[in-house]
Design a protein around this motif. Structure first.
Motif, short mmCIF file in Angstrom:
data_model
loop_
_atom_site.label_atom_id
_atom_site.label_comp_id
_atom_site.label_asym_id
_atom_site.label_seq_id
_atom_site.Cartn_x
_atom_site.Cartn_y
_atom_site.Cartn_z
N VAL A 176 17.45 18.04 44.37
CA VAL A 176 16.78 19.08 45.54
C VAL A 176 16.41 18.50 46.63
CG1 VAL A 176 14.84 20.59 45.53
CG2 VAL A 176 16.05 20.56 43.49
N ALA A 177 15.67 17.20 46.85
CA ALA A 177 15.19 16.76 47.78
C ALA A 177 16.38 16.21 48.80
CB ALA A 177 14.28 15.43 47.40
N SER A 178 17.41 15.79 48.34
CA SER A 178 18.73 15.54 48.85
C SER A 178 19.30 16.60 49.52
CB SER A 178 19.60 14.53 47.87
OG SER A 178 20.78 14.49 48.56
N MET A 179 19.57 17.60 48.61
CA MET A 179 20.06 19.09 49.24
C MET A 179 19.04 19.56 50.62
SD MET A 179 21.45 21.26 46.27
CE MET A 179 19.87 21.70 45.74
N ALA A 180 17.98 19.31 50.52
CA ALA A 180 16.99 19.78 51.31
C ALA A 180 17.09 18.80 52.70
CB ALA A 180 15.41 19.67 50.94
N GLN A 181 17.16 17.47 52.38
CA GLN A 181 17.19 16.78 53.59
C GLN A 181 18.58 16.96 54.47
OE1 GLN A 181 16.29 13.05 51.47
NE2 GLN A 181 14.30 13.08 52.36
N LYS A 182 19.54 17.03 53.77
CA LYS A 182 20.78 16.96 54.17
C LYS A 182 20.84 18.48 54.86
CE LYS A 182 23.59 14.09 51.08
NZ LYS A 182 24.54 14.28 50.07
N LEU A 183 20.56 19.50 54.49
CA LEU A 183 20.66 20.84 55.24
C LEU A 183 19.80 20.81 56.37
CD1 LEU A 183 21.47 23.69 55.08
CD2 LEU A 183 19.56 24.20 53.35
N THR A 184 18.56 20.47 56.36
CA THR A 184 17.78 20.25 57.50
C THR A 184 18.49 19.52 58.50
OG1 THR A 184 16.49 18.52 56.83
CG2 THR A 184 15.72 20.74 56.36
N GLU A 185 19.14 18.48 58.24
CA GLU A 185 19.74 17.42 59.20
C GLU A 185 21.18 18.23 59.75
OE1 GLU A 185 20.60 14.03 57.14
OE2 GLU A 185 18.63 13.36 57.06
N ARG A 186 21.58 18.89 58.88
CA ARG A 186 23.01 19.59 59.41
C ARG A 186 22.56 20.89 60.16
NH1 ARG A 186 25.62 19.56 53.37
NH2 ARG A 186 26.68 17.55 53.71
N ILE A 187 21.53 21.47 59.98
CA ILE A 187 21.33 22.62 60.74
C ILE A 187 20.79 21.98 62.43
CG2 ILE A 187 19.33 24.42 61.24
CD1 ILE A 187 19.30 24.77 58.05
N LYS A 188 20.04 21.02 62.21
CA LYS A 188 19.58 20.50 63.65
C LYS A 188 20.79 19.97 64.48
CE LYS A 188 17.04 18.33 66.58
NZ LYS A 188 16.30 19.15 67.60
N ARG A 189 21.75 19.03 63.61
CA ARG A 189 22.81 18.68 64.30
C ARG A 189 23.74 19.52 64.60
NH1 ARG A 189 24.69 15.70 60.17
NH2 ARG A 189 26.24 17.11 59.41
N GLU A 190 24.27 20.73 63.80
CA GLU A 190 25.37 21.52 64.28
C GLU A 190 24.88 22.74 64.99
OE1 GLU A 190 27.94 22.55 61.13
OE2 GLU A 190 27.76 20.52 60.11
N LEU A 191 23.47 23.07 64.90
CA LEU A 191 22.93 24.15 65.60
C LEU A 191 21.92 24.21 66.74
CD1 LEU A 191 23.12 26.91 62.42
CD2 LEU A 191 25.02 26.34 64.32
N GLY A 192 21.50 22.63 66.48
CA GLY A 192 20.38 22.54 67.59
C GLY A 192 19.10 23.12 67.01
N ARG A 193 18.88 23.49 65.94
CA ARG A 193 17.62 24.22 65.33
C ARG A 193 16.76 23.40 64.51
NH1 ARG A 193 17.79 30.47 63.38
NH2 ARG A 193 19.09 31.52 64.86
N ASN A 194 15.41 23.44 65.08
CA ASN A 194 14.45 22.72 63.98
C ASN A 194 13.99 23.74 63.01
OD1 ASN A 194 14.29 20.26 65.47
ND2 ASN A 194 13.18 21.21 67.00
N VAL A 195 13.63 23.13 61.79
CA VAL A 195 13.20 23.87 60.87
C VAL A 195 12.01 23.57 60.18
CG1 VAL A 195 15.32 24.58 60.12
CG2 VAL A 195 14.73 22.77 59.03
N ARG A 196 11.44 24.34 59.28
CA ARG A 196 10.00 23.81 58.80
C ARG A 196 10.40 23.72 57.25
NH1 ARG A 196 7.49 28.71 61.25
NH2 ARG A 196 6.54 28.25 63.00
N VAL A 197 9.91 22.85 56.65
CA VAL A 197 10.29 22.37 55.44
C VAL A 197 8.96 22.24 54.48
CG1 VAL A 197 11.26 20.78 53.90
CG2 VAL A 197 12.25 21.06 56.06
N GLU A 198 8.96 22.66 53.48
CA GLU A 198 7.59 22.66 52.83
C GLU A 198 8.12 22.21 51.27
OE1 GLU A 198 4.23 22.99 53.48
OE2 GLU A 198 4.87 23.60 55.40
N GLY A 199 7.33 21.34 50.54
CA GLY A 199 7.34 20.84 49.19
C GLY A 199 8.56 19.77 48.90
N LEU A 200 8.98 19.01 50.04
CA LEU A 200 9.70 17.94 49.92
C LEU A 200 9.20 16.70 49.16
CD1 LEU A 200 12.55 17.26 50.66
CD2 LEU A 200 11.97 16.66 52.58
#
Length: 130
Positions: A62-86
């Motif tokens: 779960v932690a790995s999926m969340a970290q990779k997803l947030t990195e991909r969103i930032k890298r590919e779309l230039g968006r910052n996201v909020r993450v809770e519960g990591l």
């Protein structure tokens, strides 16, 4: 949320929303997420256009999926996201504005049963084929 975390960008056009949704689903598929469900919220809620719910086999996955997803969103779309519960990673919430992602360990997902809470049964939510 720490003050150093920038706020996510506010909603996008339909093309940007679809690109984000597709990226989320592709990333979860790549990371072997289980029981991925996408619930369309457009026109039903102002919080987002889509809610994606998925499970990982362990807190580590779960932690790995969340970290990779947030990195991909930032890298590919230039968006910052909020993450809770990591840190605990039983239930991680990723708020990408137009798409809200919930990643769970299976036992925690069963307990909270967000699909039912949102009034979506298996037949109305869109399971994502892998």
């Amino acid at each position: 949320m720490p003050a150093s975390s920038p706020a996510p960008q506010k909603g996008g056009d339909t093309g940007q929303v679809q690109a984000l949704h597709d990226l989320v689903l592709r990333s979860l598929d790549d990371d072997q997420a289980q029981e991925v469900v996408s619930i369309p919220l457009s026109g039903k809620s102002s919080i987002a256009d889509h809610m994606v719910i998925a499970s990982g086999r362990s807190t580590r996955q779960v932690a790995s999926m969340a970290q990779k997803l947030t990195e991909r969103i930032k890298r590919e779309l230039g968006r910052n996201v909020r993450v809770e519960g990591l840190p605990i990673a039983d239930w991680v919430l990723i708020d990408a504005e137009d798409v809200i992602i919930h990643l769970f360990r299976p036992e925690v997902r069963s307990f909270y049963n967000l699909e039912r809470m949102w009034g979506f049964e298996e037949s109305t939510a869109a399971p994502v084929a892998g």
